[in-house]
Every structure is written in structure tokens, then in C-alpha cells.
Design a protein around this motif. Structure first.
Motif, short mmCIF file in Angstrom:
data_model
loop_
_atom_site.label_atom_id
_atom_site.label_comp_id
_atom_site.label_asym_id
_atom_site.label_seq_id
_atom_site.Cartn_x
_atom_site.Cartn_y
_atom_site.Cartn_z
N LEU A 135 -8.21 61.27 69.71
CA LEU A 135 -7.74 61.11 71.08
C LEU A 135 -6.97 62.36 71.51
O LEU A 135 -6.13 62.87 70.78
CB LEU A 135 -6.83 59.88 71.18
CG LEU A 135 -6.42 59.46 72.59
CD1 LEU A 135 -7.62 58.92 73.35
CD2 LEU A 135 -5.33 58.40 72.53
N ASP A 137 -1.27 59.46 67.41
CA ASP A 137 -2.55 60.17 67.47
C ASP A 137 -2.46 61.52 66.78
O ASP A 137 -3.38 61.94 66.08
CB ASP A 137 -2.98 60.34 68.93
CG ASP A 137 -2.96 59.01 69.66
OD1 ASP A 137 -3.64 58.09 69.20
OD2 ASP A 137 -2.23 58.90 70.67
N TYR A 143 -9.59 55.67 73.71
CA TYR A 143 -10.21 54.95 72.59
C TYR A 143 -11.15 53.90 73.17
O TYR A 143 -10.80 52.73 73.29
CB TYR A 143 -9.14 54.28 71.74
CG TYR A 143 -8.36 55.21 70.85
CD1 TYR A 143 -9.01 56.19 70.10
CD2 TYR A 143 -6.98 55.11 70.75
CE1 TYR A 143 -8.28 57.04 69.27
CE2 TYR A 143 -6.26 55.95 69.91
CZ TYR A 143 -6.92 56.92 69.18
OH TYR A 143 -6.22 57.75 68.37
N SER A 155 -11.54 58.26 64.92
CA SER A 155 -10.15 57.83 64.73
C SER A 155 -9.84 56.46 65.33
O SER A 155 -8.67 56.10 65.47
CB SER A 155 -9.20 58.88 65.28
OG SER A 155 -9.36 58.99 66.66
N ALA A 156 -10.87 55.71 65.70
CA ALA A 156 -10.66 54.34 66.15
C ALA A 156 -12.00 53.58 66.11
O ALA A 156 -13.05 54.17 66.34
CB ALA A 156 -10.10 54.30 67.56
N LEU A 164 -14.28 53.92 69.11
CA LEU A 164 -15.06 55.15 69.16
C LEU A 164 -16.31 55.02 68.29
O LEU A 164 -17.40 55.45 68.66
CB LEU A 164 -14.22 56.33 68.69
CG LEU A 164 -13.00 56.66 69.53
CD1 LEU A 164 -12.20 57.80 68.89
CD2 LEU A 164 -13.39 57.01 70.95
N ASP A 186 -9.14 52.20 61.65
CA ASP A 186 -8.71 50.91 62.21
C ASP A 186 -9.14 49.78 61.30
O ASP A 186 -8.34 48.99 60.87
CB ASP A 186 -9.30 50.59 63.61
CG ASP A 186 -8.52 51.20 64.74
OD1 ASP A 186 -7.44 51.74 64.50
OD2 ASP A 186 -9.01 51.14 65.89
#
Lengths: 351, 351
Positions: A198, A205, A234, A259-260, A263, A288
Motif C-alpha cells: 500500500l 504498512d 487494499y 501485502s493483503a 490484493l 493476512d
DNA sequence: CTGAAAGCGCTAACAC
DNA sequence: GTGTTAGCGCTTTCAG
């Protein structure tokens, strides 16, 4: 059982047991103070209460004792499809159970949007309800936190805290999980690893990014700047377009850390559309682990310990005997992330 | 704003506004009864209340008025991974919002298991809390419903009701969705369509089966008995083994209707392991549509209208002026299912 | 060891 | 029009 429609009160119990109402109260609360009840009386009261199906009126208890045994979970705005936001669900469930175990109940506030008007309204609700504590799940809007504090509510911020004095925080350290994930990929033979993160100044983040860079360094790998995609949100769409850019740029990544989970969903959608197979043609790791374990293939992911987060937050909120106000206000619980290898990671093509 | 730490009471407001406490109450409640307040006084009271940040104590209100504005959602046991049970989440969120809109709050009871002991304990909680209504999400255990009724709690059963007198019910009719799904498959060219359902006497499960058979008949297709797999539970494993049997039996289905998302997950896992591609080699339709839209490929599914279910249930629970007790008790809301074609269905091989 | 009594903040019937 | 008053069911001193 239930002689009349009116709920049975402690006075009814007292009358039936032939004692005073105060004695009933004492027995049921483990007789505090200088009050002492004989074992026989105690037994009798308990039995009568049971027989009558007595259930203490919590409203009355709350009115008197100034605490309601109610906790509130304020969940951040859910934009689109509910299932895009499964983290609140995990949190909700875990918190609800943890609270229940401690004799508390959880009120879930699924706030539509944190509009300018909404925080004030929400706080009014919370105050009317006289909740004993508030769990703030990733309060994206600073005013919310400010309002809650200003209202004198005892609260804790979860996962993505706003900067605020005197509010304890429960967060996750992405480092262990990300380090393990990168190490896993390197062990499989990957050298060109991309990152979708992000575009944000928020410490949470930044920490994910930092953990990625530091893990790469530890493994002795160079980071290709073109393989770092920073996205505005996200959201599935962000992942989708990031992947598109990665492909169009011909950034030669053989593996990707998203990173999520949201995504990852977008990334997978694009890969699906282009007929690119996971993990045969590209390895994917998601941060996550809220639900990607159930995708096909099951996605290797860096898990946040949602159950532990909720539990710690709940136990922070529940006041303990002789608690130190300072200690509460400055509490900062940091829980570790953990990497779960699954089927979305494999050796790169040509190995 | 907040002169002292003690929450401001209606008496404080009264004093500050120079009126009696009863007047404050009247103003804030839209002065019922024969009480009349001048517009000027009214304004002043409102203003003072605002300035003082007055928030009525709901515990006191509840104690007095005998209703708490609290609704409880009792969610069935979540066995394994939380995400195996996303329906409660959808329900929870929708109910929570619907309640909030009507000035009610939702208490979520994520009951660990409906063990023999648990229903009684749960009901005790509900009664202590004096909740105004209870939403029972698919109460798999009849005793729970019995206990709730016996406790005189106002409640409604959702989705998979137990037989019980005097409890309204909100359910879904699988017929429209299943008919549309089968029609869709037939239009694509499928003739051999399998079904994975629950071995069960419950009307809800029977209805899904019946809807399948009747849809097949409508389309003029024969049902291959070997292509009907009845499994012991709506669980990933059940789907997995059912698919295994289907494959091992060489039941030549080109398309499959799984009567629950959880089954679909298991089916997809086996197909993934065997390298059978969806929809190229087999078409899949899922019943529930709680989350399969986010799988890859996105699964065509028969959706239950969760938001509507929760909303209807909440509005049933909230008493209306001059409500008819009989009408409430016998209410039976049936909401239609709907088919959502997505990427898991395609023409059969060789066409 | 047990009972009597005050009062938490609010609503609603009744008096002025 | 507005104020007074009596509890709702409970906890908690304080007398006995």
C-alpha cells in the motif's frame, strides 16, 4: 417454574426462601463486605433461585454498579462485498467468545462509513449504552479515536492504530512472517521476488514494506524497484491492476508477496484471466491469511493471529483488581505473524 | 463539556435548564401522556442537553421501561476454521445494521457448541440480559429452541428452523435458484448433471433435493441415481469424498450441483488434486453463495438473500404498534433464492 | 449472621 | 404547561 409472566426478581426469591432480599443478593454475588451467610441459608437461597428460574436483571445491576459487562467492537466501514473484509469477522468471533468467557458480552457496531457525522453519533450510542470498553478495529479515521477518547471511554485500538495518547494498542509484527516467507521462496529457488504494497505513511504498512526489504537483504537478494508495486488501496481492483502492470512491464518476477488478502484476490483474478497458473508459472504469498487458505490452490500466507489479538484486547479492556491506570494507557501488545506454506508456492519455471 | 467524571444525568440537565427533571424526560421522549412543553422550554432543554453532552442511561431506561433495545443473534457452533461458516457472518453484519437503523443493538452470541449443558446456560444469559428478541441462526439442536421458547423469549428462527409452535421463521425457497441453475446448465449443453446433497430429513435439505429433481424433470432430463451423492454433513471433507466417489464410480457427469458452499470447497480441492479443470472438464454450481464468488474461477452459485433474511427477521422482532400476537407467532417469511452465473460453468467437453 | 433502608437514573401517573 | 412523586431491581452500607 414461572408462576407469572413477570420475570422473577430477587425479592421473589427472598420471599420464597424466607430471607431478606439483601441476603439473596449477598449469596449470589459471593457476599462481599462484612456480610456472612450460613451454609444452610446459602444452599436454600441457591436452590430456590434455581427452582424459580431466577435471572438477575442486568439493567438493574448495571444501573447500580456502574458497569454493564458490555464491550463494543467497532468495525471499520465495509465497502463492497462483505466478504472482502473477513478480518472483522474473525475478530468479532474471537472477541465475542473471549468476552463471553469472562462474563462479558460483545456489541458489534458495523458502522456504515466513518463519515464526518458518524463518529459523533456512534460515540453517543456507546455512551448511552454505557459500554465498559471499546475495541476499535483499524480505525481509519482519526476523529473516531479522538471522539472516543474525549468521551472518556475505555478503549483499545487493533491492528492499524491511529496515533493517540493514552490508548493501548494490539498490533502485529509482520517481520517474522515475512522473513520466513521470503526465506521459503529463496529456498525454492526464487531470486526475482515482487511486492505489492500500500502506498501509505502508516507505520503498519511501512513495517510490511520494511520487513520485505530487510528479508530480501538478509537473503542476499537485490530488489528490483520495478517489481515493487505501490497501490492506493487494499482492494481487489488494486491487486488486479498491480499485477497487470507487473506483467506489462515484463518485470521478471517468479514470485510475489501481496501485502493483503484483498490484493491477492485481484492478483489471482488477473492471473486467471490471462491463463497464468499458480504455482507453476508464478508463486504467490499473501499477507493476512484471513481466508486465502480456502482458495484453489490454497495460498501460502503470512498469518496474523486474530484470535490472540481479540483475546488480548478483551483482557486489556476488562479491568483487573488494583490495576495501574498508567500501565493500561501505555500498553502496547505486539503479536508475531507466522508464515504458513501452502500450495501456491513452488520452484520457479525451469528448475 | 464534561464538568465532572460522573456521567451527566437528566437531573443535571434539568438543573442547568431550570426545569424539572420530568420535563427533561418528556422533551427527550417526545412528551407522551398529557404533558405539554412550550416550544421555548423545549429548545432550551435540548440545547442544554447538547451542551452538557447528555447521554441517557440505557440501563436506567431499560429498568424502567422493561425493554432494552437489545437483540441477540445466536450463531450455531463453528466447528473448524471460522471461514468454513461465513453465513453467520453475513447474517451478523446485516442484522447488526438493520437493528442499528431501528435504534436497536445486536448482541452476537457465538456459542461454542450446542452441548447438552450449553442451551440452558445460553438462555440464562439471554434472560439476564433481558434482550427484546432473539434471532436463532439455524438452530441445529431442538432443545435450544425449546429452551428459548420456554423462557418466554421473543424469537425467530432463520434458515433451518426446528419444528416449533409459535415461533416465526424466515427461510429461503431453493426452487427458483435451482431451476434457473439447471436450466442454465442444460442450455450450455449438459445432460448428465450430478447432485451432492445432505442425507437428511430436514425440510430445508429435502427442498433442495426436490427442487433439483423437479428442475431436471422440467428440463426433460433423467436423473442418474449414481450421480446423486448424499453426504453426512455440510463440510469440506464430505464434498471431497463425494467427488471422489463420483469419479471412482465413473458416473459420467459433466456438471454438478453442490448443495452447500462447504461441499463445493471439498469438491474443488479434490478436482485440484486430480488436475481436473473447472469449468473446462466439469461445470460446478454451488448452493449458498456465501463466498464462492471469490474463488478462482468464480463459482456460479445459487444465492440466498442474507441481507434480506436478516432484515426481515429484525423487523419481525421489533414490536410494532398494535401488533397481533397471533400474526407474529405464525409468521413465515419465505424469500426466493436466485441463480448467479459465473465462470465455473461452461459447455461440456466435446462441444 | 441477617434485615432494613437508601438510592443508582429514569418513566409515567397525577397534582398544581 | 410544569413540578412532584413513586417505584423499576439491584447493591451496599449500617443496625440489630
Amino acid at each position: 417454574m414461572k408462576p407469572t409472566d413477570r420475570p422473577v426478581t430477587s425479592r421473589d426469591v427472598a420471599k420464597a426462601a424466607g430471607v431478606s432480599q439483601a441476603t439473596v443478593s449477598a449469596v449470589l454475588n459471593g457476599y462481599s463486605g462484612n456480610i456472612r451467610v450460613s451454609a444452610a441459608t446459602r444452599e436454600r437461597v441457591l436452590q430456590v433461585a434455581q427452582a424459580l428460574g431466577y435471572a438477575p436483571n442486568l439493567a438493574a445491576q448495571a444501573l447500580r454498579s456502574e458497569h454493564t459487562h458490555l464491550l463494543a467492537l467497532v468495525v471499520r466501514a465495509v465497502q463492497s462485498h462483505p466478504y472482502d473484509q473477513p478480518i472483522p469477522y474473525r475478530l468479532n468471533e474471537a472477541a465475542s467468545r473471549a468476552a463471553y468467557r469472562s462474563g462479558y458480552l460483545l456489541l458489534a457496531y458495523h458502522v456504515e462509513v466513518y463519515s464526518s457525522e458518524s463518529p459523533a453519533k456512534l460515540v453517543r450510542h456507546l455512551r448511552r449504552q454505557r459500554v465498559d470498553g471499546v475495541l476499535l478495529d483499524a480505525p481509519d479515521c482519526p476523529e473516531l479515536v479522538q471522539e472516543v477518547i474525549a468521551a472518556g471511554l475505555r478503549c483499545v485500538q487493533l491492528l492499524r492504530p491511529q496515533p493517540a495518547e493514552g490508548v493501548p494498542v494490539v498490533v502485529v509484527d509482520p517481520q517474522p512472517g515475512i522473513a520466513a516467507a521470503i526465506h521459503h521462496l529463496v529456498t525454492l529457488g526464487h531470486r526475482h521476488i515482487g511486492f505489492v504494497g500500500l502506498e501509505s505513511d502508516h507505520p503498519v504498512d511501512r513495517a510490511r514494506q520494511r520487513a520485505f526489504f530487510s528479508a530480501m537483504r538478509t537473503e542476499g537478494l537485490e530488489v528490483d524497484q520495478k517489481a515493487i508495486q505501490l497501490v492506493p488501496s487494499y482492494a481487489l481492483e488494486s491487486g488486479y491492476f498491480a499485477m497487470q502492470r507487473l506483467l506489462d512491464l515484463r518485470a521478471p518476477v517468479t514470485a510475489l508477496l501481496a501485502s493483503a488478502d484483498a490484493l491477492t484476490l485481484g492478483i489471482l483474478r488477473l492471473l486467471y484471466e490471462r491463463g497464468i497458473r499458480v504455482p507453476q508459472q508464478i508463486s504467490i504469498v499473501s499477507y493476512d491469511d484471513a481466508f486465502v487458505a480456502h482458495l484453489y490452490p490454497p495460498i501460502s500466507a503470512i498469518a496474523q493471529p486474530y484470535e490472540a489479538i481479540a483475546e488480548r484486547a478483551v483482557s486489556l479492556l476488562i479491568p483487573v483488581q488494583g490495576e495501574n491506570r498508567e500501565a493500561f494507557a501505555s500498553a502496547r501488545v505486539v503479536l508475531p505473524s507466522a508464515f504458513k506454506p501452502r500450495a501456491s508456492t513452488a520452484p520457479p519455471i525451469g528448475r
